[in-house]
Motif scaffolding. Structure first.
Motif, PDB file in Angstrom:
ATOM      1  N   PHE A  98       0.874  -1.325  -0.174  1.00  0.00           N
ATOM      2  CA  PHE A  98       0.027   0.135  -0.536  1.00  0.00           C
ATOM      3  C   PHE A  98       0.916   1.378  -0.347  1.00  0.00           C
ATOM      4  CE2 PHE A  98      -2.859  -3.868   2.616  1.00  0.00           C
ATOM      5  CZ  PHE A  98      -3.657  -3.030   1.197  1.00  0.00           C
ATOM      6  N   ARG A  99       1.848   1.539   0.067  1.00  0.00           N
ATOM      7  CA  ARG A  99       3.141   2.190   0.369  1.00  0.00           C
ATOM      8  C   ARG A  99       3.088   2.731   1.654  1.00  0.00           C
ATOM      9  NH1 ARG A  99       5.511  -0.850  -2.403  1.00  0.00           N
ATOM     10  NH2 ARG A  99       5.470  -0.798  -4.525  1.00  0.00           N
ATOM     11  N   PHE A 100       3.692   3.569   1.634  1.00  0.00           N
ATOM     12  CA  PHE A 100       3.647   4.714   2.860  1.00  0.00           C
ATOM     13  C   PHE A 100       2.387   4.690   4.131  1.00  0.00           C
ATOM     14  CE2 PHE A 100       4.613   7.443   6.169  1.00  0.00           C
ATOM     15  CZ  PHE A 100       5.200   7.243   7.104  1.00  0.00           C
ATOM     16  N   TYR A 101       2.287   6.371   3.004  1.00  0.00           N
ATOM     17  CA  TYR A 101       0.719   6.686   3.580  1.00  0.00           C
ATOM     18  C   TYR A 101      -0.930   5.926   4.536  1.00  0.00           C
ATOM     19  CZ  TYR A 101       3.777  11.252   2.584  1.00  0.00           C
ATOM     20  OH  TYR A 101       4.651  12.003   3.026  1.00  0.00           O
ATOM     21  N   VAL A 102      -0.744   5.214   2.707  1.00  0.00           N
ATOM     22  CA  VAL A 102      -2.244   3.990   3.176  1.00  0.00           C
ATOM     23  C   VAL A 102      -1.490   3.750   3.926  1.00  0.00           C
ATOM     24  CG1 VAL A 102      -3.375   3.029   2.026  1.00  0.00           C
ATOM     25  CG2 VAL A 102      -2.702   4.524   0.516  1.00  0.00           C
ATOM     26  N   GLY A 103      -0.430   3.360   3.916  1.00  0.00           N
ATOM     27  CA  GLY A 103      -0.240   1.604   4.771  1.00  0.00           C
ATOM     28  C   GLY A 103       0.410   2.340   6.444  1.00  0.00           C
ATOM     29  N   PHE A 104       0.609   3.310   6.328  1.00  0.00           N
ATOM     30  CA  PHE A 104       1.035   4.260   7.901  1.00  0.00           C
ATOM     31  C   PHE A 104      -1.016   3.930   8.907  1.00  0.00           C
ATOM     32  CE2 PHE A 104       1.018   7.527  10.983  1.00  0.00           C
ATOM     33  CZ  PHE A 104       2.307   6.986  11.512  1.00  0.00           C
ATOM     34  N   LEU A 105      -1.440   4.526   7.959  1.00  0.00           N
ATOM     35  CA  LEU A 105      -2.835   5.358   8.543  1.00  0.00           C
ATOM     36  C   LEU A 105      -3.453   4.006   8.739  1.00  0.00           C
ATOM     37  CD1 LEU A 105      -4.339   7.549   9.362  1.00  0.00           C
ATOM     38  CD2 LEU A 105      -5.362   7.302   7.455  1.00  0.00           C
ATOM     39  N   LEU A 106      -3.499   2.730   8.024  1.00  0.00           N
ATOM     40  CA  LEU A 106      -4.135   2.031   8.115  1.00  0.00           C
ATOM     41  C   LEU A 106      -4.062   1.204   8.897  1.00  0.00           C
ATOM     42  CD1 LEU A 106      -6.795  -0.292   6.535  1.00  0.00           C
ATOM     43  CD2 LEU A 106      -4.436  -1.285   5.332  1.00  0.00           C
ATOM     44  N   VAL A 107      -2.174   0.622   9.136  1.00  0.00           N
ATOM     45  CA  VAL A 107      -2.110  -0.219  10.309  1.00  0.00           C
ATOM     46  C   VAL A 107      -2.392   0.590  11.564  1.00  0.00           C
ATOM     47  CG1 VAL A 107      -0.046  -1.435  11.431  1.00  0.00           C
ATOM     48  CG2 VAL A 107      -0.341  -0.911   9.069  1.00  0.00           C
ATOM     49  N   CYS A 108      -1.857   1.435  11.828  1.00  0.00           N
ATOM     50  CA  CYS A 108      -2.446   2.646  13.104  1.00  0.00           C
ATOM     51  C   CYS A 108      -3.604   1.942  13.922  1.00  0.00           C
ATOM     52  CB  CYS A 108      -2.167   4.335  12.715  1.00  0.00           C
ATOM     53  SG  CYS A 108      -0.592   4.389  13.025  1.00  0.00           S
ATOM     54  N   THR A 109      -4.804   2.223  12.427  1.00  0.00           N
ATOM     55  CA  THR A 109      -6.070   2.298  12.759  1.00  0.00           C
ATOM     56  C   THR A 109      -6.264   0.553  13.467  1.00  0.00           C
ATOM     57  OG1 THR A 109      -6.448   4.164  11.274  1.00  0.00           O
ATOM     58  CG2 THR A 109      -8.166   2.831  11.547  1.00  0.00           C
ATOM     59  N   LEU A 110      -6.055  -0.406  11.811  1.00  0.00           N
ATOM     60  CA  LEU A 110      -5.544  -1.524  12.881  1.00  0.00           C
ATOM     61  C   LEU A 110      -5.559  -2.331  13.968  1.00  0.00           C
ATOM     62  CD1 LEU A 110      -5.765  -3.245   8.933  1.00  0.00           C
ATOM     63  CD2 LEU A 110      -7.834  -2.633   9.961  1.00  0.00           C
ATOM     64  N   SER A 111      -4.423  -1.509  14.555  1.00  0.00           N
ATOM     65  CA  SER A 111      -3.509  -2.166  15.487  1.00  0.00           C
ATOM     66  C   SER A 111      -4.818  -1.119  16.679  1.00  0.00           C
ATOM     67  CB  SER A 111      -2.582  -1.277  15.626  1.00  0.00           C
ATOM     68  OG  SER A 111      -1.110  -1.627  14.768  1.00  0.00           O
ATOM     69  N   THR A 112      -5.658  -0.135  16.198  1.00  0.00           N
ATOM     70  CA  THR A 112      -5.833   0.319  17.385  1.00  0.00           C
ATOM     71  C   THR A 112      -7.632  -0.518  17.795  1.00  0.00           C
ATOM     72  OG1 THR A 112      -5.338   2.516  16.789  1.00  0.00           O
ATOM     73  CG2 THR A 112      -7.403   2.550  18.410  1.00  0.00           C
ATOM     74  N   VAL A 113      -8.065  -0.434  16.959  1.00  0.00           N
ATOM     75  CA  VAL A 113      -9.036  -1.420  16.456  1.00  0.00           C
ATOM     76  C   VAL A 113      -8.950  -2.680  17.292  1.00  0.00           C
ATOM     77  CG1 VAL A 113     -11.473  -2.809  15.326  1.00  0.00           C
ATOM     78  CG2 VAL A 113     -10.363   0.147  14.295  1.00  0.00           C
ATOM     79  N   GLY A 114      -8.808  -3.310  16.501  1.00  0.00           N
ATOM     80  CA  GLY A 114      -8.087  -4.746  16.851  1.00  0.00           C
ATOM     81  C   GLY A 114      -7.782  -5.225  18.031  1.00  0.00           C
ATOM     82  N   ALA A 115      -6.818  -4.005  19.448  1.00  0.00           N
ATOM     83  CA  ALA A 115      -6.380  -4.200  20.357  1.00  0.00           C
ATOM     84  C   ALA A 115      -7.049  -3.773  21.398  1.00  0.00           C
ATOM     85  CB  ALA A 115      -5.411  -3.515  21.126  1.00  0.00           C
ATOM     86  N   CYS A 116      -8.720  -2.879  21.107  1.00  0.00           N
ATOM     87  CA  CYS A 116     -10.165  -2.394  20.960  1.00  0.00           C
ATOM     88  C   CYS A 116     -11.020  -4.033  21.284  1.00  0.00           C
ATOM     89  CB  CYS A 116     -10.390  -1.736  21.037  1.00  0.00           C
ATOM     90  SG  CYS A 116      -9.630  -0.036  21.552  1.00  0.00           S
ATOM     91  N   ASN A 117     -10.696  -4.725  19.996  1.00  0.00           N
ATOM     92  CA  ASN A 117     -11.680  -6.104  20.339  1.00  0.00           C
ATOM     93  C   ASN A 117     -10.829  -6.588  21.048  1.00  0.00           C
ATOM     94  OD1 ASN A 117     -13.599  -5.251  17.773  1.00  0.00           O
ATOM     95  ND2 ASN A 117     -11.911  -6.394  16.609  1.00  0.00           N
ATOM     96  N   SER A 118      -9.765  -7.094  21.688  1.00  0.00           N
ATOM     97  CA  SER A 118      -8.664  -7.737  22.101  1.00  0.00           C
ATOM     98  C   SER A 118      -9.179  -7.342  23.554  1.00  0.00           C
ATOM     99  CB  SER A 118      -6.995  -7.916  22.379  1.00  0.00           C
ATOM    100  OG  SER A 118      -6.880  -8.564  23.379  1.00  0.00           O
ATOM    101  N   PHE A 119      -9.428  -6.068  24.350  1.00  0.00           N
ATOM    102  CA  PHE A 119      -9.867  -5.721  24.991  1.00  0.00           C
ATOM    103  C   PHE A 119     -11.335  -6.224  25.814  1.00  0.00           C
ATOM    104  CE2 PHE A 119     -11.907  -1.970  27.663  1.00  0.00           C
ATOM    105  CZ  PHE A 119     -10.630  -1.626  28.959  1.00  0.00           C
ATOM    106  N   LEU A 120     -12.230  -5.770  24.721  1.00  0.00           N
ATOM    107  CA  LEU A 120     -13.464  -6.368  24.508  1.00  0.00           C
ATOM    108  C   LEU A 120     -13.380  -7.573  24.941  1.00  0.00           C
ATOM    109  CD1 LEU A 120     -15.302  -3.798  22.511  1.00  0.00           C
ATOM    110  CD2 LEU A 120     -15.088  -3.266  24.614  1.00  0.00           C
TER     111      LEU A 120
END
Length: 254
Positions: A98-120
């Motif tokens: 996805f290259r840098f900008y899309v990849g960076f924003l995508l991973v930060c978002t998915l990391s946060t959502v995935g961590a929140c899923n694990s939290f729940l």
């Protein structure tokens, strides 16, 4: 005991939903050769796997961008939600496809959502099991959180910046030790940015690195140490006393 069985059944159902969704995406992918299928069907566990998957997805990302990004997102969330190792390699893969900008924003978002899923999942389905399995770790983190209950955001940020406590354990222990979801999510989003920056950047030059040890040079370590100190400073008692003394002095002057 009945409640535990029910929770484990729900957990198994969630796993099944994720796996079924991944299979659906894979089933709707364009025709692949036998060799391409063998590379794409497994989750990456090494840089060699990342290169193999990237070599396949590079051929299809432009024409099938939506299905690639959906499949990638589901795989990332699956690992994060159920605390399965391997997300670092998916982060590198994001930079490659996805290259840098899309990849960076995508991973930060998915990391946060995935961590929140694990939290729940931990909060509503596995609380008793986690407390049973990790009593000393839970007790330690609980005490640390209580000491810094007025600066939880900074403390979670500090935990994300440093390897003091593994990220997967921060995810599952946070609801048990009294960290609220909104502070957890916000601190996670900003806390994963440095590591995400390194991993996604590495993905862009994937062919030039031979091991994950090459991702972190001394400049990166210095940056992480500085960020960790900045994050944890407001939670320390001497700093709080210094600020209080300064504010008291200002009040007297006015």
């Amino acid at each position: 005991m009945e409640g535990l069985r029910k929770n484990l059944s729900i957990l198994a159902l969630l796993v099944l939903i994720f796996l079924s969704s991944l299979f659906l995406v894979y089933h709707n992918f364009p025709s692949l050769t036998v060799d391409q299928k063998s590379k794409l069907i497994r989750l990456p566990r090494s840089l060699s796997d990342v290169r193999d998957i990237s070599s396949v997805l590079d051929l299809y990302t432009e024409d099938y961008y939506f299905i690639v990004i959906v499949g990638y997102s589901l795989a990332y969330l699956f690992l994060q939600t159920f605390s399965i190792p391997g997300s670092v390699f998916l982060s590198i893969l994001a930079g490659a496809i996805f290259r840098f900008y899309v990849g960076f924003l995508l991973v930060c978002t998915l990391s946060t959502v995935g961590a929140c899923n694990s939290f729940l999942v931990s909060k509503y389905l596995c609380r008793s099991l986690i407390t049973q399995w990790f009593p000393q770790r839970i007790s330690f983190l609980h005490d640390e959180v209580q000491k810094r209950k007025n600066n939880i955001f900074n403390y979670v940020l500090f935990l994300r910046f440093t390897p003091v406590v593994p990220n997967w354990f921060v995810n599952i222990a946070s609801p048990i030790v009294g960290i609220s979801l909104h502070l957890f999510a916000l601190a996670t989003f900003f806390g994963v940015m440095p590591q995400t920056f390194v991993a996604v950047r590495a993905g862009i030059t994937l062919h030039q690195i031979t091991s994950t040890g090459e991702l972190f040079d001394w400049k990166i370590f210095v940056m992480l140490i500085v960020l960790s100190l900045v994050a944890v400073l407001p939670t320390l008692s001497p700093f709080k006393r210094l600020v209080a003394k300064y504010l008291d002095k200002k009040d007297k002057e006015t």
